[in-house]
Design an enzyme around this catalytic site. Structure first.
Site, PDB file in Angstrom:
ATOM      1  N   SER A  83      43.994 -15.730  37.800  1.00 25.51           N
ATOM      2  CA  SER A  83      44.322 -15.786  39.228  1.00 25.51           C
ATOM      3  C   SER A  83      43.281 -15.086  40.089  1.00 25.51           C
ATOM      4  O   SER A  83      43.000 -13.906  39.863  1.00 25.51           O
ATOM      5  CB  SER A  83      45.640 -15.052  39.506  1.00 25.51           C
TER       6      SER A  83
ATOM      7  N   HIS B  89      52.663 -12.547  45.126  1.00 20.94           N
ATOM      8  CA  HIS B  89      51.513 -13.253  44.559  1.00 20.94           C
ATOM      9  C   HIS B  89      50.314 -13.255  45.517  1.00 20.94           C
ATOM     10  O   HIS B  89      49.171 -13.120  45.088  1.00 20.94           O
ATOM     11  CB  HIS B  89      51.903 -14.686  44.169  1.00 20.94           C
TER      12      HIS B  89
ATOM     13  N   HIS C 217      45.061 -21.042  41.348  1.00 17.50           N
ATOM     14  CA  HIS C 217      44.472 -21.593  40.127  1.00 17.50           C
ATOM     15  C   HIS C 217      43.998 -23.000  40.427  1.00 17.50           C
ATOM     16  O   HIS C 217      44.773 -23.838  40.835  1.00 17.50           O
ATOM     17  CB  HIS C 217      45.523 -21.706  39.011  1.00 17.50           C
TER      18      HIS C 217
ATOM     19  N   MET D 161      51.455 -12.493  32.574  1.00 19.20           N
ATOM     20  CA  MET D 161      52.184 -13.705  32.150  1.00 19.20           C
ATOM     21  C   MET D 161      51.289 -14.729  31.471  1.00 19.20           C
ATOM     22  O   MET D 161      51.645 -15.905  31.393  1.00 19.20           O
ATOM     23  CB  MET D 161      52.864 -14.335  33.367  1.00 19.20           C
ATOM     24  N   SER D 162      50.128 -14.312  31.002  1.00 17.99           N
ATOM     25  CA  SER D 162      49.209 -15.290  30.388  1.00 17.99           C
ATOM     26  C   SER D 162      48.568 -14.679  29.152  1.00 17.99           C
ATOM     27  O   SER D 162      49.098 -13.747  28.556  1.00 17.99           O
ATOM     28  CB  SER D 162      48.133 -15.681  31.397  1.00 17.99           C
TER      29      SER D 162
ATOM     30  N   HIS E  95      50.480 -21.962  32.325  1.00 18.17           N
ATOM     31  CA  HIS E  95      51.367 -20.853  31.956  1.00 18.17           C
ATOM     32  C   HIS E  95      52.667 -21.436  31.421  1.00 18.17           C
ATOM     33  O   HIS E  95      53.142 -22.456  31.933  1.00 18.17           O
ATOM     34  CB  HIS E  95      51.692 -19.996  33.191  1.00 18.17           C
TER      35      HIS E  95
ATOM     36  N   ALA F 119      44.819 -11.575  35.792  1.00 20.31           N
ATOM     37  CA  ALA F 119      45.288 -10.559  36.729  1.00 20.31           C
ATOM     38  C   ALA F 119      46.524  -9.955  36.085  1.00 20.31           C
ATOM     39  O   ALA F 119      47.311 -10.669  35.471  1.00 20.31           O
ATOM     40  CB  ALA F 119      45.648 -11.207  38.050  1.00 20.31           C
TER      41      ALA F 119
ATOM     42  N   TYR G 181      55.522 -20.269  31.969  1.00 19.66           N
ATOM     43  CA  TYR G 181      56.596 -20.206  32.982  1.00 19.66           C
ATOM     44  C   TYR G 181      56.608 -21.420  33.892  1.00 19.66           C
ATOM     45  O   TYR G 181      57.590 -21.677  34.579  1.00 19.66           O
ATOM     46  CB  TYR G 181      56.517 -18.917  33.814  1.00 19.66           C
ATOM     47  N   GLU G 182      55.527 -22.203  33.888  1.00 22.02           N
ATOM     48  CA  GLU G 182      55.529 -23.428  34.692  1.00 22.02           C
ATOM     49  C   GLU G 182      56.368 -24.518  34.027  1.00 22.02           C
ATOM     50  O   GLU G 182      56.590 -25.581  34.602  1.00 22.02           O
ATOM     51  CB  GLU G 182      54.092 -23.939  34.865  1.00 22.02           C
TER      52      GLU G 182
ATOM     53  N   ASN H  65      47.774  -4.903  40.824  1.00 27.59           N
ATOM     54  CA  ASN H  65      48.863  -4.099  41.420  1.00 27.59           C
ATOM     55  C   ASN H  65      49.371  -3.168  40.345  1.00 27.59           C
ATOM     56  O   ASN H  65      49.214  -3.440  39.159  1.00 27.59           O
ATOM     57  CB  ASN H  65      50.006  -5.029  41.865  1.00 27.59           C
TER      58      ASN H  65
HETATM   59  N1  HPA Z   1      53.494  -8.378  36.275  1.00 32.46           N
HETATM   60  C1  HPA Z   1      53.253  -9.506  35.603  1.00 32.46           C
HETATM   61  N2  HPA Z   1      52.191 -10.272  35.832  1.00 32.46           N
HETATM   62  C2  HPA Z   1      51.333  -9.889  36.782  1.00 32.46           C
HETATM   63  C3  HPA Z   1      51.520  -8.721  37.537  1.00 32.46           C
HETATM   64  C4  HPA Z   1      52.662  -7.917  37.263  1.00 32.46           C
HETATM   65  O1  HPA Z   1      52.914  -6.868  37.877  1.00 32.46           O
HETATM   66  N3  HPA Z   1      50.475  -8.636  38.397  1.00 32.46           N
HETATM   67  C5  HPA Z   1      49.679  -9.708  38.171  1.00 32.46           C
HETATM   68  N4  HPA Z   1      50.193 -10.475  37.199  1.00 32.46           N
END
Ligand code: HPA
Length: 276
Positions: free
Chosen positions: A30, A247, A61, A211-212, A83, A113, A85-86, A235
Site C-alpha cells: 500500500s 486507510h 493498490h 494483512m498481507s 489480499h 504497510a 480479505y478481499e 501507524n
Molecule cells: N493493522 C493491520 N494492518 C495494517 C495496519 C494495522 O494497524 N496498518 C497498516 N496495515
C-alpha cells in the site's frame, strides 16, 4: 485447467512482451507504488491483460506488472497485490509469487504497510522482517501438494533469507537509513485489530501487524525462493496511541517514506542481482 497450466499460460504471455529472465521480484505494498519510477527499460503490463490474473480492488493498490532493470539487474515488480480479505482464494493471493518464480526469479522482496506493535517503533519507521507469525488461519499450501512447485512440508526455519537480510542491513547503514528489525504477525483483516489483539500479538512475539505478506512468503519458501521482507510502519497498532485507524492516513504515511524506502530497495537489488 490445472494451476500449473495457468502459470504456464500467464508466463508465456509475459515472455512474449519481454523475453528476459528477471532475477529479482518485488511485491509493492500500500502506498509504495512510486518505487516503479526507479525502473529503467520498463515494460508495463496490466494485470487485466495477463491470463488468469484478476483486477485488484484495494484503494492505493494498482494492478500492474512492471518488467525492467535496476542498474544491471533484471527485475519484475508487482504493483498491487491480492489480499485474502478481499475474498480471493489463497491460490489467487499467491499466484503473482508463483508466476514470478516461473519467470525465473531467484529472490523476492515482499513489502508492505503495517501497524507497529513494538512500542519502540514509530510511524514512518522501516522495518526489515526477520520472521513471521501466521495468525490468518489460512495457509496457501492447503490442498494437494503441487510437486512441480515444491515439497509437501516446506521448511520455514529461514523463511527470511539471512543473506538478503545482511544485504538490506548493510545498504541501510550505507545510506544512513535507520532500518529496524522485527517479526511480522499476519492477520486476515479487513478490520484493524482490537487493542486486546495488539497486546496478544506483542505477547506472542510480534513487532508488526499486517494483512498481507505471510501467504506470499509461504508460497515463495515452498518454491525455494530467497525471501526478504521490508515493512513500512504506517501507524502504531490499535490502542497504543489514542487515534482512530484509517486507510487514507496509512497510505499518506507510506508516501512520506517513499524516498528512503525506494533508495534502500534500489541499492539492495543491485547487490542481490550481482552476487560475489
Ligand atoms: N493493522 C493491520 N494492518 C495494517 C495496519 C494495522 O494497524 N496498518 C497498516 N496495515
Amino acid at each position: 485447467m490445472t494451476l500449473f497450466e495457468k502459470l504456464e499460460e500467464a508466463s508465456a504471455y509475459i515472455k512474449k512482451q519481454r523475453d528476459v529472465r528477471p532475477q529479482v521480484g518485488v511485491i509493492l505494498g500500500s502506498g509504495l507504488g512510486a518505487f516503479v519510477d526507479q525502473i529503467q527499460d520498463k515494460v508495463t503490463l496490466a494485470y487485466d491483460d495477463i491470463p488468469h490474473f484478476k483486477q485488484t480492488t484495494v484503494e492505493g493498490h494498482e494492478g500492474r506488472l512492471i518488467l525492467g532493470k535496476i542498474g544491471n539487474v533484471e527485475v519484475a515488480v508487482m504493483q498491487g497485490r491480492y489480499h485474502a480479505y478481499e475474498g480471493h482464494h489463497t491460490d489467487q493471493v499467491v499466484f503473482p509469487v508463483r508466476l514470478l518464480a516461473r519467470l525465473g526469479i531467484d529472490s523476492i522482496i515482499l513489502t508492505n504497510a503495517s501497524g507497529g506493535v513494538n512500542e519502540s517503533y514509530k510511524a514512518g519507521d522501516l522495518v526489515m522482517i526477520t520472521d513471521h507469525i501466521n495468525l490468518s488461519g489460512q495457509n496457501p499450501l492447503v490442498g494437494p501438494n503441487i510437486a512441480e512447485l515444491g515439497p509437501r512440508f516446506p521448511d520455514m526455519t529461514k523463511a527470511y533469507d539471512p543473506k538478503l537480510q545482511e544485504i538490506l542491513m548493510s545498504q541501510a547503514k550505507t545510506q544512513g537509513v535507520d532500518l529496524k528489525k522485527g517479526v511480522y504477525a499476519g492477520v486476515l483483516g479487513p478490520t484493524y485489530e482490537t487493542p486486546a489483539e495488539v497486546r496478544m500479538i506483542r505477547i506472542l512475539g510480534g513487532d508488526l501487524v499486517g494483512m498481507s505478506t505471510v501467504p506470499e512468503s509461504i508460497a515463495a519458501n515452498h518454491l525455494g525462493l530467497s525471501v526478504a521482507g521490508v515493512s513500512c510502519v504506517t501507524n502504531m497498532a490499535a490502542g497504543i496511541e489514542n487515534v482512530k485507524l484509517q486507510h487514507s492516513d496509512i497510505k499518506e504515511q507510506a508516501l512520506k517514506v517513499m524516498q528512503k524506502f525506494s533508495s534502500l530497495l534500489v541499492e539492495s537489488i543491485k547487490i542481490i542481482g550481482n552476487p560475489q
